[in-house]
Design a protein around this motif. Structure first.
Motif, PDB file in Angstrom:
ATOM      1  N   HIS A  54       0.795  -1.186  -0.013  1.00  0.00           N
ATOM      2  CA  HIS A  54      -0.115   0.082   0.040  1.00  0.00           C
ATOM      3  C   HIS A  54       0.802   1.293  -0.016  1.00  0.00           C
ATOM      4  O   HIS A  54       0.413   2.358   0.336  1.00  0.00           O
ATOM      5  CB  HIS A  54      -0.934   0.150   1.216  1.00  0.00           C
ATOM      6  N   SER A  55       2.225   1.146  -0.330  1.00  0.00           N
ATOM      7  CA  SER A  55       3.118   2.469  -0.452  1.00  0.00           C
ATOM      8  C   SER A  55       2.759   3.138  -1.856  1.00  0.00           C
ATOM      9  O   SER A  55       2.646   2.506  -2.612  1.00  0.00           O
ATOM     10  CB  SER A  55       4.505   1.768  -0.226  1.00  0.00           C
ATOM     11  N   ALA A  56       2.640   4.293  -1.368  1.00  0.00           N
ATOM     12  CA  ALA A  56       2.353   5.441  -2.582  1.00  0.00           C
ATOM     13  C   ALA A  56       3.982   5.743  -3.158  1.00  0.00           C
ATOM     14  O   ALA A  56       3.985   5.704  -4.370  1.00  0.00           O
ATOM     15  CB  ALA A  56       1.570   6.405  -2.557  1.00  0.00           C
ATOM     16  N   ARG A  57       4.710   5.714  -2.297  1.00  0.00           N
ATOM     17  CA  ARG A  57       5.972   6.427  -2.887  1.00  0.00           C
ATOM     18  C   ARG A  57       6.767   5.004  -3.334  1.00  0.00           C
ATOM     19  O   ARG A  57       7.558   5.138  -4.164  1.00  0.00           O
ATOM     20  CB  ARG A  57       6.873   6.676  -1.318  1.00  0.00           C
ATOM     21  N   PHE A  58       6.318   3.719  -3.115  1.00  0.00           N
ATOM     22  CA  PHE A  58       6.937   2.645  -3.685  1.00  0.00           C
ATOM     23  C   PHE A  58       6.191   1.846  -4.392  1.00  0.00           C
ATOM     24  O   PHE A  58       5.862   0.586  -3.678  1.00  0.00           O
ATOM     25  CB  PHE A  58       7.964   1.851  -2.589  1.00  0.00           C
ATOM     26  N   PRO A  59       5.438   2.139  -5.212  1.00  0.00           N
ATOM     27  CA  PRO A  59       4.658   1.192  -6.083  1.00  0.00           C
ATOM     28  C   PRO A  59       5.363  -0.162  -6.603  1.00  0.00           C
ATOM     29  O   PRO A  59       6.681  -0.111  -6.413  1.00  0.00           O
ATOM     30  CB  PRO A  59       4.154   1.889  -7.230  1.00  0.00           C
ATOM     31  N   PRO A  60       4.779  -1.063  -6.738  1.00  0.00           N
ATOM     32  CA  PRO A  60       5.344  -2.389  -6.990  1.00  0.00           C
ATOM     33  C   PRO A  60       6.648  -2.353  -8.046  1.00  0.00           C
ATOM     34  O   PRO A  60       7.722  -3.061  -7.551  1.00  0.00           O
ATOM     35  CB  PRO A  60       4.255  -3.240  -7.640  1.00  0.00           C
ATOM     36  N   LYS A  61       6.565  -1.795  -8.991  1.00  0.00           N
ATOM     37  CA  LYS A  61       7.856  -1.735 -10.121  1.00  0.00           C
ATOM     38  C   LYS A  61       9.032  -0.998  -9.386  1.00  0.00           C
ATOM     39  O   LYS A  61      10.075  -1.524  -9.476  1.00  0.00           O
ATOM     40  CB  LYS A  61       7.352  -1.025 -11.208  1.00  0.00           C
ATOM     41  N   ARG A  62       8.807   0.203  -8.792  1.00  0.00           N
ATOM     42  CA  ARG A  62       9.799   0.891  -7.961  1.00  0.00           C
ATOM     43  C   ARG A  62      10.254   0.223  -6.833  1.00  0.00           C
ATOM     44  O   ARG A  62      11.449  -0.116  -6.389  1.00  0.00           O
ATOM     45  CB  ARG A  62       9.441   2.291  -7.477  1.00  0.00           C
ATOM     46  N   LEU A  63       9.504  -0.749  -6.009  1.00  0.00           N
ATOM     47  CA  LEU A  63       9.985  -1.410  -5.184  1.00  0.00           C
ATOM     48  C   LEU A  63      10.904  -2.593  -5.256  1.00  0.00           C
ATOM     49  O   LEU A  63      11.785  -3.055  -5.040  1.00  0.00           O
ATOM     50  CB  LEU A  63       8.772  -1.917  -4.079  1.00  0.00           C
ATOM     51  N   ALA A  64      10.299  -3.249  -6.426  1.00  0.00           N
ATOM     52  CA  ALA A  64      11.088  -4.326  -7.093  1.00  0.00           C
ATOM     53  C   ALA A  64      12.387  -3.944  -7.644  1.00  0.00           C
ATOM     54  O   ALA A  64      13.525  -4.543  -7.331  1.00  0.00           O
ATOM     55  CB  ALA A  64      10.320  -5.047  -8.164  1.00  0.00           C
ATOM     56  N   ALA A  65      12.612  -2.676  -8.158  1.00  0.00           N
ATOM     57  CA  ALA A  65      13.918  -2.200  -8.651  1.00  0.00           C
ATOM     58  C   ALA A  65      14.622  -1.855  -7.465  1.00  0.00           C
ATOM     59  O   ALA A  65      15.903  -2.292  -7.508  1.00  0.00           O
ATOM     60  CB  ALA A  65      13.408  -1.074  -9.633  1.00  0.00           C
ATOM     61  N   ALA A  66      14.200  -1.431  -6.588  1.00  0.00           N
ATOM     62  CA  ALA A  66      14.879  -0.798  -5.376  1.00  0.00           C
ATOM     63  C   ALA A  66      15.525  -2.331  -4.633  1.00  0.00           C
ATOM     64  O   ALA A  66      16.528  -2.456  -4.298  1.00  0.00           O
ATOM     65  CB  ALA A  66      14.132  -0.251  -4.258  1.00  0.00           C
ATOM     66  N   ARG A  67      14.516  -3.344  -4.616  1.00  0.00           N
ATOM     67  CA  ARG A  67      14.909  -4.564  -3.751  1.00  0.00           C
ATOM     68  C   ARG A  67      16.064  -5.170  -4.801  1.00  0.00           C
ATOM     69  O   ARG A  67      16.947  -5.633  -4.243  1.00  0.00           O
ATOM     70  CB  ARG A  67      13.823  -5.407  -3.530  1.00  0.00           C
ATOM     71  N   ARG A  68      16.091  -5.284  -6.012  1.00  0.00           N
ATOM     72  CA  ARG A  68      17.142  -5.667  -6.895  1.00  0.00           C
ATOM     73  C   ARG A  68      18.322  -5.162  -6.532  1.00  0.00           C
ATOM     74  O   ARG A  68      19.542  -5.777  -6.397  1.00  0.00           O
ATOM     75  CB  ARG A  68      16.983  -5.740  -8.161  1.00  0.00           C
ATOM     76  N   ALA A  69      18.215  -3.571  -6.382  1.00  0.00           N
ATOM     77  CA  ALA A  69      19.508  -2.981  -6.146  1.00  0.00           C
ATOM     78  C   ALA A  69      20.080  -3.229  -4.977  1.00  0.00           C
ATOM     79  O   ALA A  69      21.364  -3.465  -4.546  1.00  0.00           O
ATOM     80  CB  ALA A  69      19.249  -1.613  -6.108  1.00  0.00           C
ATOM     81  N   ALA A  89      12.080 -12.742 -10.769  1.00  0.00           N
ATOM     82  CA  ALA A  89      10.890 -11.973 -10.721  1.00  0.00           C
ATOM     83  C   ALA A  89       9.572 -12.550 -10.657  1.00  0.00           C
ATOM     84  O   ALA A  89       8.691 -11.973 -11.180  1.00  0.00           O
ATOM     85  CB  ALA A  89      10.954 -10.888 -11.811  1.00  0.00           C
ATOM     86  N   ARG A  90       9.509 -13.562  -9.944  1.00  0.00           N
ATOM     87  CA  ARG A  90       8.152 -14.210  -9.765  1.00  0.00           C
ATOM     88  C   ARG A  90       7.379 -13.725  -8.678  1.00  0.00           C
ATOM     89  O   ARG A  90       8.082 -12.733  -8.016  1.00  0.00           O
ATOM     90  CB  ARG A  90       8.435 -15.639  -9.184  1.00  0.00           C
ATOM     91  N   ALA A  91       6.055 -13.344  -8.842  1.00  0.00           N
ATOM     92  CA  ALA A  91       5.465 -12.463  -7.995  1.00  0.00           C
ATOM     93  C   ALA A  91       5.579 -12.776  -6.639  1.00  0.00           C
ATOM     94  O   ALA A  91       5.512 -13.932  -6.074  1.00  0.00           O
ATOM     95  CB  ALA A  91       3.919 -12.603  -8.319  1.00  0.00           C
ATOM     96  N   ASP A  92       5.990 -12.114  -5.699  1.00  0.00           N
ATOM     97  CA  ASP A  92       6.266 -12.127  -4.317  1.00  0.00           C
ATOM     98  C   ASP A  92       5.022 -12.449  -3.719  1.00  0.00           C
ATOM     99  O   ASP A  92       3.680 -12.051  -4.141  1.00  0.00           O
ATOM    100  CB  ASP A  92       7.019 -10.760  -3.816  1.00  0.00           C
ATOM    101  N   GLY A  93       5.001 -13.471  -3.020  1.00  0.00           N
ATOM    102  CA  GLY A  93       3.691 -14.065  -2.032  1.00  0.00           C
ATOM    103  C   GLY A  93       2.779 -14.963  -2.971  1.00  0.00           C
ATOM    104  O   GLY A  93       1.923 -15.699  -2.439  1.00  0.00           O
ATOM    105  N   SER A  94       3.198 -15.228  -4.113  1.00  0.00           N
ATOM    106  CA  SER A  94       2.574 -16.055  -4.946  1.00  0.00           C
ATOM    107  C   SER A  94       2.774 -17.615  -4.919  1.00  0.00           C
ATOM    108  O   SER A  94       2.189 -18.418  -5.475  1.00  0.00           O
ATOM    109  CB  SER A  94       2.348 -15.679  -6.415  1.00  0.00           C
TER     110      SER A  94
END
Length: 219
Positions: A54-69, A89-94
């Protein structure tokens, strides 16, 4: 319980369900392997984007990129080059919903190159369903692999923790390096403040995740 024997190893593969599990479960082992000249490849199964839904600052694509870095930065401290850290890049939690066919597909995606001398997997006894599915898929990989180890991140409360079969003492230098590598995962340690329901690694969890001894079972 015995100490790990790293002699004769040339190539190792470490599989993490989420970006940061490679640090939590096996940073000291990875660093020790690299210092012995062993090539280490890290495979991260999911994108990690479900930690703050539910983060507006870190929507899924940005969060995924941040976590890769963050994962690359943590592994750089272990001596693993960026090109040896791979993200499926499988869907987290799936992954907990995967049937046998989906597990076989995940195993095919994880199998990169020839069989390693050492394969390091999450424990099938982990409380997180993504971890258990990655462990199931990992059992299908490289049946001729010489040595297979499993690490536990989230112990289950409804059953005993599997007994430790092998241990690795980090020593002060590697212990401090592991703590610094975990701190690279800032999205999990307080950076994201606009999702009160998001995951925030507590101080107690950070201590538990960076103990000076890493413990493994046979996988």
């Amino acid at each position: 319980m015995s100490a790990l024997d790293l002699t004769g190893l040339r190539r190792a593969v470490v599989i993490a369900p989420h970006p940061d599990d490679e640090v939590i479960g096996a940073f000291g082992l990875i660093r020790r392997l690299r210092e012995h000249g062993v090539r280490v490849q890290v495979i991260v199964a999911t994108d990690g984007a479900a930690s703050h839904r539910h983060s507006a600052r870190f929507p899924p694509k940005r969060l995924a990129a941040a976590r890769r870095a963050e994962s690359r930065a943590g592994m750089a401290r272990a001596g693993v080059a960026a090109h040896d850290v791979h993200f499926l890049a499988r869907a987290d939690g799936s992954l907990g919903d995967y049937d046998s066919a989906a597990c076989r597909g995940l195993a095919r995606d994880m199998a990169r190159g020839p069989a390693p001398d050492l394969l390091v997997l999450p424990s099938p006894a982990d409380d997180h369903p993504d971890h258990r599915t990655v462990a199931r898929a990992g059992r299908l990989l490289w049946p001729r692999c010489r040595q297979r180890l499993a690490y536990l991140v989230w112990p289950r409360t409804d059953r005993p923790t599997p007994p430790t079969r092998l241990w690795l003492s980090l020593g002060d230098r590697h212990w401090h390096m592991k703590r610094a590598a975990l701190a690279c995962h800032r999205t999990q340690t307080g950076l994201i403040e606009d999702d009160p329901d998001g995951f925030h690694m507590s101080q107690a969890e950070r201590v538990a995740f960076t103990r000076p001894i890493e413990r493994f079972t046979w996988a």
